[in-house]
Enzyme design. Structure first.
Site, PDB file in Angstrom:
ATOM      1  N   GLU A 165      36.663  39.983  69.942  1.00 16.81           N
ATOM      2  CA  GLU A 165      37.843  40.336  70.770  1.00 16.81           C
ATOM      3  C   GLU A 165      38.345  41.737  70.430  1.00 16.81           C
ATOM      4  OE1 GLU A 165      39.176  38.508  73.089  1.00 16.81           O
ATOM      5  OE2 GLU A 165      38.596  36.434  72.682  1.00 16.81           O
TER       6      GLU A 165
ATOM      7  N   LEU B 214      30.305  39.115  77.786  1.00 16.07           N
ATOM      8  CA  LEU B 214      30.576  40.550  77.943  1.00 16.07           C
ATOM      9  C   LEU B 214      29.659  41.354  77.011  1.00 16.07           C
ATOM     10  CD1 LEU B 214      32.411  42.738  79.259  1.00 16.07           C
ATOM     11  CD2 LEU B 214      33.958  42.488  77.311  1.00 16.07           C
ATOM     12  N   THR B 215      29.622  40.969  75.720  1.00 15.93           N
ATOM     13  CA  THR B 215      28.882  41.727  74.698  1.00 15.93           C
ATOM     14  C   THR B 215      27.365  41.667  74.924  1.00 15.93           C
ATOM     15  OG1 THR B 215      30.619  41.108  73.157  1.00 15.93           O
ATOM     16  CG2 THR B 215      28.564  41.943  72.200  1.00 15.93           C
TER      17      THR B 215
ATOM     18  N   PRO C 143      23.369  43.215  73.328  1.00 19.40           N
ATOM     19  CA  PRO C 143      22.784  43.680  72.068  1.00 19.40           C
ATOM     20  C   PRO C 143      23.126  45.141  71.768  1.00 19.40           C
ATOM     21  CG  PRO C 143      21.191  42.371  73.287  1.00 19.40           C
ATOM     22  CD  PRO C 143      22.392  42.497  74.168  1.00 19.40           C
TER      23      PRO C 143
HETATM   24  P1  TGC Z   1      38.811  52.586  79.591  1.00 16.61           P
HETATM   25  O1  TGC Z   1      38.284  53.796  80.307  1.00 16.61           O
HETATM   26  O2  TGC Z   1      39.913  52.749  78.601  1.00 16.61           O
HETATM   27  O3  TGC Z   1      39.234  51.491  80.640  1.00 16.61           O
HETATM   28  C1  TGC Z   1      38.381  51.085  81.699  1.00 16.61           C
HETATM   29  C2  TGC Z   1      39.239  50.504  82.792  1.00 16.61           C
HETATM   30  O4  TGC Z   1      39.922  49.355  82.307  1.00 16.61           O
HETATM   31  C3  TGC Z   1      41.354  49.558  82.361  1.00 16.61           C
HETATM   32  N1  TGC Z   1      41.900  48.930  81.160  1.00 16.61           N
HETATM   33  C4  TGC Z   1      42.500  47.744  81.193  1.00 16.61           C
HETATM   34  N2  TGC Z   1      42.809  46.939  82.203  1.00 16.61           N
HETATM   35  C5  TGC Z   1      43.417  45.780  81.913  1.00 16.61           C
HETATM   36  N3  TGC Z   1      43.703  45.410  80.654  1.00 16.61           N
HETATM   37  C6  TGC Z   1      43.388  46.202  79.604  1.00 16.61           C
HETATM   38  N4  TGC Z   1      43.628  45.805  78.351  1.00 16.61           N
HETATM   39  C7  TGC Z   1      42.773  47.440  79.852  1.00 16.61           C
HETATM   40  N5  TGC Z   1      42.328  48.439  79.069  1.00 16.61           N
HETATM   41  C8  TGC Z   1      41.786  49.352  79.894  1.00 16.61           C
HETATM   42  C9  TGC Z   1      41.541  51.049  82.404  1.00 16.61           C
HETATM   43  O5  TGC Z   1      42.743  51.396  83.000  1.00 16.61           O
HETATM   44  C10 TGC Z   1      40.339  51.464  83.244  1.00 16.61           C
HETATM   45  O6  TGC Z   1      40.619  51.152  84.599  1.00 16.61           O
HETATM   46  P2  TGC Z   1      40.037  52.062  85.788  1.00 16.61           P
HETATM   47  O7  TGC Z   1      40.578  51.423  87.010  1.00 16.61           O
HETATM   48  O8  TGC Z   1      40.571  53.437  85.502  1.00 16.61           O
HETATM   49  O9  TGC Z   1      38.537  51.981  85.662  1.00 16.61           O
HETATM   50  O10 TGC Z   1      37.566  51.874  78.932  1.00 16.61           O
HETATM   51  P3  TGC Z   1      36.640  52.324  77.739  1.00 16.61           P
HETATM   52  O11 TGC Z   1      35.229  52.158  78.205  1.00 16.61           O
HETATM   53  O12 TGC Z   1      37.064  53.656  77.188  1.00 16.61           O
HETATM   54  O13 TGC Z   1      36.887  51.165  76.659  1.00 16.61           O
HETATM   55  C11 TGC Z   1      38.119  50.796  76.227  1.00 16.61           C
HETATM   56  C12 TGC Z   1      38.026  49.848  75.016  1.00 16.61           C
HETATM   57  C13 TGC Z   1      37.214  50.445  73.906  1.00 16.61           C
HETATM   58  C14 TGC Z   1      39.446  49.645  74.552  1.00 16.61           C
HETATM   59  C15 TGC Z   1      37.428  48.539  75.465  1.00 16.61           C
HETATM   60  O14 TGC Z   1      36.154  48.699  75.913  1.00 16.61           O
HETATM   61  C16 TGC Z   1      37.476  47.485  74.391  1.00 16.61           C
HETATM   62  O15 TGC Z   1      38.460  46.791  74.273  1.00 16.61           O
HETATM   63  N6  TGC Z   1      36.365  47.270  73.580  1.00 16.61           N
HETATM   64  C17 TGC Z   1      36.255  46.164  72.690  1.00 16.61           C
HETATM   65  C18 TGC Z   1      35.307  45.159  73.286  1.00 16.61           C
HETATM   66  C19 TGC Z   1      35.750  43.757  73.056  1.00 16.61           C
HETATM   67  O16 TGC Z   1      36.880  43.470  72.710  1.00 16.61           O
HETATM   68  N7  TGC Z   1      34.852  42.808  73.323  1.00 16.61           N
HETATM   69  C20 TGC Z   1      35.202  41.451  73.234  1.00 16.61           C
HETATM   70  C21 TGC Z   1      34.103  40.595  73.802  1.00 16.61           C
HETATM   71  S1  TGC Z   1      34.594  38.928  74.126  1.00 16.61           S
HETATM   72  C22 TGC Z   1      34.786  38.244  72.617  1.00 16.61           C
HETATM   73  O17 TGC Z   1      34.696  38.822  71.596  1.00 16.61           O
HETATM   74  C23 TGC Z   1      35.113  36.817  72.644  1.00 16.61           C
HETATM   75  S2  TGC Z   1      35.239  36.072  71.087  1.00 16.61           S
HETATM   76  C24 TGC Z   1      35.876  34.636  71.625  1.00 16.61           C
HETATM   77  C25 TGC Z   1      36.164  33.613  70.619  1.00 16.61           C
HETATM   78  O18 TGC Z   1      35.215  32.961  70.128  1.00 16.61           O
HETATM   79  O19 TGC Z   1      37.374  33.351  70.408  1.00 16.61           O
HETATM   80  P1  FAD Z   2      29.742  47.509  67.218  1.00 19.87           P
HETATM   81  O1  FAD Z   2      30.438  47.820  68.496  1.00 19.87           O
HETATM   82  O2  FAD Z   2      28.338  47.958  67.069  1.00 19.87           O
HETATM   83  O3  FAD Z   2      30.623  48.084  66.027  1.00 19.87           O
HETATM   84  C1  FAD Z   2      30.097  48.271  64.709  1.00 19.87           C
HETATM   85  C2  FAD Z   2      31.175  48.999  63.884  1.00 19.87           C
HETATM   86  O4  FAD Z   2      31.423  50.277  64.470  1.00 19.87           O
HETATM   87  C3  FAD Z   2      32.518  48.258  63.899  1.00 19.87           C
HETATM   88  O5  FAD Z   2      33.112  48.378  62.635  1.00 19.87           O
HETATM   89  C4  FAD Z   2      33.344  49.033  64.927  1.00 19.87           C
HETATM   90  O6  FAD Z   2      34.736  48.970  64.669  1.00 19.87           O
HETATM   91  C5  FAD Z   2      32.809  50.445  64.718  1.00 19.87           C
HETATM   92  N1  FAD Z   2      32.991  51.282  65.902  1.00 19.87           N
HETATM   93  C6  FAD Z   2      32.544  51.049  67.163  1.00 19.87           C
HETATM   94  N2  FAD Z   2      32.928  52.032  67.983  1.00 19.87           N
HETATM   95  C7  FAD Z   2      33.653  52.902  67.220  1.00 19.87           C
HETATM   96  C8  FAD Z   2      34.347  54.125  67.490  1.00 19.87           C
HETATM   97  N3  FAD Z   2      34.396  54.624  68.722  1.00 19.87           N
HETATM   98  N4  FAD Z   2      34.960  54.737  66.465  1.00 19.87           N
HETATM   99  C9  FAD Z   2      34.952  54.223  65.221  1.00 19.87           C
HETATM  100  N5  FAD Z   2      34.323  53.078  64.903  1.00 19.87           N
HETATM  101  C10 FAD Z   2      33.692  52.428  65.899  1.00 19.87           C
HETATM  102  N6  FAD Z   2      31.385  38.546  72.774  1.00 19.87           N
HETATM  103  C11 FAD Z   2      31.472  38.018  74.033  1.00 19.87           C
HETATM  104  O7  FAD Z   2      31.306  38.725  75.024  1.00 19.87           O
HETATM  105  N7  FAD Z   2      31.763  36.701  74.204  1.00 19.87           N
HETATM  106  C12 FAD Z   2      31.951  35.865  73.165  1.00 19.87           C
HETATM  107  O8  FAD Z   2      32.230  34.674  73.366  1.00 19.87           O
HETATM  108  C13 FAD Z   2      31.838  36.383  71.837  1.00 19.87           C
HETATM  109  N8  FAD Z   2      31.942  35.557  70.771  1.00 19.87           N
HETATM  110  C14 FAD Z   2      31.679  36.039  69.515  1.00 19.87           C
HETATM  111  C15 FAD Z   2      31.586  35.159  68.440  1.00 19.87           C
HETATM  112  C16 FAD Z   2      31.262  35.631  67.176  1.00 19.87           C
HETATM  113  C17 FAD Z   2      31.127  34.667  66.038  1.00 19.87           C
HETATM  114  C18 FAD Z   2      31.070  37.014  66.971  1.00 19.87           C
HETATM  115  C19 FAD Z   2      30.758  37.554  65.603  1.00 19.87           C
HETATM  116  C20 FAD Z   2      31.169  37.891  68.019  1.00 19.87           C
HETATM  117  C21 FAD Z   2      31.442  37.418  69.311  1.00 19.87           C
HETATM  118  N9  FAD Z   2      31.437  38.263  70.428  1.00 19.87           N
HETATM  119  C22 FAD Z   2      31.546  37.758  71.697  1.00 19.87           C
HETATM  120  C23 FAD Z   2      31.068  39.675  70.258  1.00 19.87           C
HETATM  121  C24 FAD Z   2      32.180  40.552  69.718  1.00 19.87           C
HETATM  122  O9  FAD Z   2      33.160  40.781  70.679  1.00 19.87           O
HETATM  123  C25 FAD Z   2      31.541  41.840  69.213  1.00 19.87           C
HETATM  124  O10 FAD Z   2      30.833  41.514  68.032  1.00 19.87           O
HETATM  125  C26 FAD Z   2      32.561  42.925  68.946  1.00 19.87           C
HETATM  126  O11 FAD Z   2      33.163  43.353  70.151  1.00 19.87           O
HETATM  127  C27 FAD Z   2      31.949  44.143  68.224  1.00 19.87           C
HETATM  128  O12 FAD Z   2      30.759  44.530  68.822  1.00 19.87           O
HETATM  129  P2  FAD Z   2      29.440  44.751  67.902  1.00 19.87           P
HETATM  130  O13 FAD Z   2      29.270  43.552  67.068  1.00 19.87           O
HETATM  131  O14 FAD Z   2      28.353  45.167  68.797  1.00 19.87           O
HETATM  132  O15 FAD Z   2      29.837  45.935  66.919  1.00 19.87           O
END
Ligand code: TGC
Ligand code: FAD
Length: 390
Positions: free
Chosen positions: A370, A137-138, A140
């Site tokens: 996450e 998902l993520t 650069p």
């Molecule tokens: P927003 O406009 O709020 O929502 C877009 C659409 O999504 C719907 N929605 C959801 N649907 C299901 N479950 C949820 N939790 C949902 N939250 C929102 C929403 O209703 C909308 O639907 P539609 O039909 O109206 O389009 O979206 P936004 O662009 O404002 O962003 C919301 C935000 C910031 C909360 C979201 O983008 C977010 O959670 N950002 C954080 C990104 C993140 O967590 N990345 C993780 C990457 S994966 C990873 O890190 C794996 S690590 C794995 C490991 O090693 O364990």
């Molecule tokens: P940024 O989004 O650039 O954020 C930088 C700082 O700004 C953070 O402190 C954040 O909280 C803050 N910030 C951002 N937006 C706002 C706002 N609106 N208001 C205030 N503060 C804000 N991703 C995947 O897709 N799949 C994976 O398997 C996966 N595995 C990972 C494994 C590791 C070891 C790591 C470190 C990351 C992994 N990720 C993965 C990515 C991870 O989900 C992202 O690092 C995370 O979502 C944050 O994105 P970023 O690093 O680009 O930080």
């Protein structure tokens, strides 16, 4: 390496668990104690993922515990999944990462949004670990804000052509498949299964991490990758699809963080009872008791939070904001406990003789991936006020 496997259960939370939950905890705990604890420090020091654990993770049912048995999962409830993540992360966050990515970020989307053909082709092999997956998902330039993603595909007859890149992807360097989120020509987000070996697809490893050193992290690069349209997940499109997967993984992390906190607390308690300074065990000193009492309080609160969240998830009633609250609270709680318990161990706390420093460094990733600590706060703020402050 010392390991401590006595679980603090100050509020008799075990009474809330079924016999099956306790059996799952016991068997997972035994496996972690036997297979993870003795080797993990070494692998973390070498910055290498212990690949030989994949088969065993499959055997203990850590891949897709809640996926139905007909697709190779264990058909268990959400609390069972949480308990497994707790016990595995007690060993190491990187090993829990492998289990939760495979379960919640690869098997879950294929199960929820995949075609019957995709489910039959991929899920049974993912459940045994014969096939490993990762989740892209993520990017650069798009971390917290995945809706801005650039990775995209164009239709070309029976195929699509995928371009773009993902970074920070757990398990990408060795994954057989990647569930990749990309935009179509109308800018709509879809999940696509990209298979290793497809021309133009590469997965370079990210080196020099100080955190999650026993987990492999890398990029996903797509240079005109031709993929059959049958690899698109047909069941759901839009950002909501990957966010549903994240809800499942974040729930597991809320339990995993408790496992880390328990291990740190147990280590600090044991050490403080044995370490004598000024003629008495340091456990007899008020300042150390304050640390231990506060750790136990926070662990107990987190246990109750995740148990109740598990009940809600079992009933399909847990909201995303409730999951954010638990992930945010429990990871922060574990970080604080890791820091405090490291101090209880004095100089010994920084060595690889004990697990605390490794846990502490791992948690720097867990609090970021996450959804960062701040993003979860904003999700809660949005839920409380109705105002989106992202
Ligand atoms: P927003 O406009 O709020 O929502 C877009 C659409 O999504 C719907 N929605 C959801 N649907 C299901 N479950 C949820 N939790 C949902 N939250 C929102 C929403 O209703 C909308 O639907 P539609 O039909 O109206 O389009 O979206 P936004 O662009 O404002 O962003 C919301 C935000 C910031 C909360 C979201 O983008 C977010 O959670 N950002 C954080 C990104 C993140 O967590 N990345 C993780 C990457 S994966 C990873 O890190 C794996 S690590 C794995 C490991 O090693 O364990
Ligand atoms: P940024 O989004 O650039 O954020 C930088 C700082 O700004 C953070 O402190 C954040 O909280 C803050 N910030 C951002 N937006 C706002 C706002 N609106 N208001 C205030 N503060 C804000 N991703 C995947 O897709 N799949 C994976 O398997 C996966 N595995 C990972 C494994 C590791 C070891 C790591 C470190 C990351 C992994 N990720 C993965 C990515 C991870 O989900 C992202 O690092 C995370 O979502 C944050 O994105 P970023 O690093 O680009 O930080």
């Amino acid at each position: 390496m010392n390991d401590n496997f006595t679980s603090p259960d100050f509020y008799q939370i075990d009474d809330l668990l079924s016999e099956e939950h306790k059996l799952i905890r016991e068997s997972t705990r035994q496996w972690v104690s036997k297979s993870v604890c003795p080797i993990i420090e070494d692998y973390a020091q070498k910055a290498e993922f212990p690949k030989h654990l994949i088969k065993e993770l499959g055997e203990i049912g850590a891949f897709g515990p809640y996926i139905p048995q007909k697709y190779g999962g264990a058909g268990l409830d959400q609390i069972s999944y949480g308990i497994m993540m707790q016990e595995i992360e007690r060993g190491d966050s990187g090993i829990r990462s492998t289990a939760s990515v495979q379960s919640s970020l690869v098997m879950y989307p294929i199960w929820k949004f995949g075609s019957e053909e995709q489910k039959e082709k991929f899920l049974p092999k993912l459940a045994t670990g014969e096939m490993m997956g990762c989740f892209g998902l993520t990017e650069p330039d798009h971390g917290s804000n995945p809706s801005g993603m650039i990775t995209n595909f164009k239709s070309d007859g029976e195929d699509i052509i995928l371009n773009g890149s993902k970074m920070w992807i757990s398990n990408s360097p060795f994954a057989d498949i990647a569930v990749v989120w990309a935009k179509d020509e109308n800018k709509r987000i879809h999940g696509v299964i990209v298979e290793r070996g497809m021309e133009g697809f590469s997965t370079p490893e990210t080196h020099n991490k100080w955190s999650l050193r026993a987990s492999a992290t890398g990029e996903l690069i797509f240079d005109n990758v031709r993929i059959p349209k049958k690899n698109i997940l047909p069941g759901k499109s839009g950002l909501g699809a990957p966010l549903m997967c994240l809800d499942s993984a974040r729930f597991g992390i809320s339990w995993g963080a408790i496992g880390v906190a328990m291990d740190c607390y147990n280590t600090a308690l044991k050490y403080s009872l044995e370490r004598v300074q000024f003629g008495k065990p340091i456990a007899a000193k008020q300042l150390q008791q304050k640390k231990l009492a506060e750790m136990l309080t926070e662990i107990t609160k987190a246990q109750l939070l995740s148990w109740k969240l598990g009940k809600l998830k079992n009933e399909d009633k847990a909201t995303s904001a409730q999951i954010s609250l638990a992930k945010r609270n429990n990871v922060d709680m574990a970080m604080n406990i890791a820091r405090e318990s490291r101090q209880v161990l004095g100089g010994m706390g920084i060595t690889g003789e004990f697990s605390i420093m490794r846990h502490m460094m791992n948690l720097e990733s867990v609090i970021t991936y996450e959804g960062t600590h701040d993003i979860h706060l904003l999700i809660l703020g949005h839920d409380i006020t109705g105002h989106n402050a992202f």
